[in-house]
Scaffold this motif. Structure first.
Motif, short mmCIF file in Angstrom:
data_model
loop_
_atom_site.label_atom_id
_atom_site.label_comp_id
_atom_site.label_asym_id
_atom_site.label_seq_id
_atom_site.Cartn_x
_atom_site.Cartn_y
_atom_site.Cartn_z
N SER A 247 36.68 42.24 5.96
CA SER A 247 38.22 42.25 6.28
C SER A 247 38.73 41.40 7.60
N SER A 248 37.84 41.55 8.50
CA SER A 248 38.29 40.75 9.55
C SER A 248 38.40 39.31 9.23
N TYR A 249 37.44 38.86 8.56
CA TYR A 249 37.36 37.29 8.04
C TYR A 249 39.08 37.13 7.02
N TRP A 250 39.14 38.00 6.23
CA TRP A 250 40.30 37.89 5.42
C TRP A 250 41.58 37.96 5.87
N ILE B 190 31.30 33.38 3.06
CA ILE B 190 31.53 34.57 3.88
C ILE B 190 30.51 35.57 3.26
N SER B 191 30.49 35.44 2.07
CA SER B 191 29.56 36.30 1.37
C SER B 191 28.18 36.13 1.67
N ASP C 248 40.93 42.81 -3.64
CA ASP C 248 40.60 41.73 -4.80
C ASP C 248 39.68 40.77 -4.00
N PHE C 249 39.87 40.53 -2.72
CA PHE C 249 38.86 39.62 -2.13
C PHE C 249 37.44 40.29 -2.01
N GLN C 250 37.47 41.44 -1.68
CA GLN C 250 36.11 42.06 -1.77
C GLN C 250 35.58 42.04 -3.04
N ARG C 251 36.19 42.17 -4.09
CA ARG C 251 35.57 42.02 -5.64
C ARG C 251 35.22 40.72 -5.67
N ASP C 252 36.01 39.74 -5.22
CA ASP C 252 35.65 38.27 -5.47
C ASP C 252 34.12 38.06 -4.76
N CYS C 253 34.08 38.50 -3.58
CA CYS C 253 32.97 38.38 -2.74
C CYS C 253 31.71 39.12 -3.48
N ASP C 254 31.90 40.24 -4.02
CA ASP C 254 30.93 40.65 -4.51
C ASP C 254 30.29 40.03 -5.83
N GLN D 124 44.09 34.79 6.19
CA GLN D 124 45.33 34.91 5.78
C GLN D 124 46.39 34.22 6.71
N GLN D 125 46.01 34.85 7.73
CA GLN D 125 47.14 34.27 8.97
C GLN D 125 46.79 32.66 9.12
N ALA D 126 45.77 32.06 9.09
CA ALA D 126 45.48 30.88 9.14
C ALA D 126 46.26 29.96 7.73
N GLY D 127 46.89 30.88 6.76
CA GLY D 127 47.11 30.15 5.93
C GLY D 127 46.00 29.50 4.58
N LEU D 128 44.86 29.95 4.78
CA LEU D 128 43.83 29.84 3.72
C LEU D 128 44.16 30.63 2.31
N PRO D 129 43.74 30.14 1.35
CA PRO D 129 44.28 30.75 0.01
C PRO D 129 43.29 31.90 -0.51
N VAL D 130 43.39 33.08 0.38
CA VAL D 130 42.81 34.13 -0.04
C VAL D 130 43.52 34.91 -0.91
N PRO D 131 43.19 36.11 -1.50
CA PRO D 131 44.04 36.93 -2.24
C PRO D 131 44.86 37.78 -1.40
N GLU D 132 45.85 38.38 -1.76
CA GLU D 132 46.97 38.92 -1.06
C GLU D 132 46.35 40.34 -0.75
N GLN D 133 45.39 40.96 -1.36
CA GLN D 133 44.94 42.34 -1.23
C GLN D 133 43.56 42.26 -0.83
N PHE D 134 42.99 42.86 0.17
CA PHE D 134 41.84 42.88 0.51
C PHE D 134 40.75 43.55 -0.87
#
Length: 340
Positions: free
Chosen positions: A250-253, A229-230, A269-275, A257-267
């Motif tokens: 944010s849309s992907y995240w 996604i990055s 944190d996910f944005q940091r991971d992507c950076d 989440q809704q699909a059950g993929l293991p992304v972080p609970e907070q957006f």
């Protein structure tokens, strides 16, 4: 005279003799593109149908990963070329044709708007999630620390030393080691899924029915969930406003989440991971573009290294987790006496 021409002609002649055996007709193709490696593609018309033939010289390319990942993507519900015939010994594949328009073609066309990009990227996100949901360990090569570090090493070897002619003295070497350690330490804890590894508009095809067609997936691995996604929004050939990138991430995240993929609970944190994952990729790609120029004689990719340095500067400004990145970019500007 181009000394490569006879070999090119010879390969296409062999390919078309093979196609004649497969299809019972002598066909002449037109070039349908190439990639940063040694694969080439030709388009043929046969009985009212458009077909693509891949020429992958076996001394430099292996068709087996392409065949395997094509099956995995198709089983997940993602549109990929159908493999109609194969000859692994010669390095030939006959494929169905997904069409003429890549996402990049459309997005670079006159009048293309960000609202249109929303629609295209929604389809790309949906396809990516489908593929990720089928992820299982031990089905694809691991995107482990060893591979991450091999990729990172391309930046000093090919860009700093070979392209810029810099000497890796103690100061520069120390900064690179610090940065690589910081990147690895943040990337390694991420959850793993299937990773296309080049999921960007150039490799996504406009499907006239619905959804998106996916190409160039032969290097897929099992790795960090933030990678593809990055890659999608930090493309080698087109840049997007940061606010828009954040919206798409944010849309992907949310969907992941809704699909059950293991992304972080907070957006956040996910944005940091992507950076941080993106920074690793940006350094790798700069190194690859320099290698393609100096080893393979394809200089056109080097023009886009400026785009990746802009991406890196954005990460350096907003990620205190990577102090060595900001220091490295500043040091390099002093060494080359100008902007990167």
């Amino acid at each position: 005279m181009d000394t490569l021409e006879p070999a090119v002609d010879s390969r296409q002649y062999q390919l078309e003799q093979w196609l004649a055996d497969q299809l019972g007709a002598q066909l002449t193709g037109v070039a349908a593109g190439s990639d940063a490696g040694f694969r080439r593609y030709f388009r043929y018309q046969h009985n009212g149908r458009s077909l693509i033939a891949m020429d992958a010289p076996p001394e430099t390319e292996d068709c087996r990963p392409f065949i395997k990942v094509a099956a995995m993507l198709a089983e997940s519900g993602v549109l990929v070329p159908e493999i109609l015939a194969q000859d692994l010994e010669q390095g030939f594949l006959l494929l169905s044709d997904l069409g003429l328009q890549t996402y990049l073609d459309v997005m670079n066309s006159e009048g293309f708007s960000l609202s249109q990009a929303d629609t295209y990227f929604a389809d790309a996100i949906s396809a990516l999630i489908k593929f990720q949901l089928t992820s299982q360990p031990d089905q694809l090569p691991p995107y482990d620390e060893a591979l991450l570090r091999r990729e990172l090493s391309l930046f000093p070897e090919w860009y700093l030393q070979r392209h810029l002619g810099l000497t890796l003295d103690a100061e520069l070497t120390n900064l690179l080691e610090q940065l690589f350690d910081q990147l690895i330490n943040h990337i390694q804890p991420q959850h793993r899924v299937y990773v296309h590894r080049d999921y960007m508009p150039r490799n996504l095809m406009v499907n006239q029915g619905s959804g998106v067609g996916v190409l160039d997936f032969q290097d897929a691995v099992y790795g960090p969930i933030s990678y593809d996604i990055s890659c999608l929004f930090k493309d080698a050939f087109i840049s997007w406003p940061e606010q828009k990138v954040s919206e798409w991430l944010s849309s992907y995240w949310s969907q992941a989440q809704q699909a059950g993929l293991p992304v972080p609970e907070q957006f956040a944190d996910f944005q940091r991971d992507c950076d941080i994952m993106g920074a690793q990729r940006h350094l790798k790609v700069i190194g690859i573009f320099a290698r393609i120029c100096h080893r393979d004689g394809k200089p056109r990719y080097l023009a886009d290294t400026t785009r990746f340095f802009k991406y890196l500067n954005t990460v350096a400004q907003r990620r205190p987790e990577l102090p060595a990145l900001k220091q490295l970019l500043a040091l390099l500007e002093t060494r080359i006496e100008g902007p990167l």
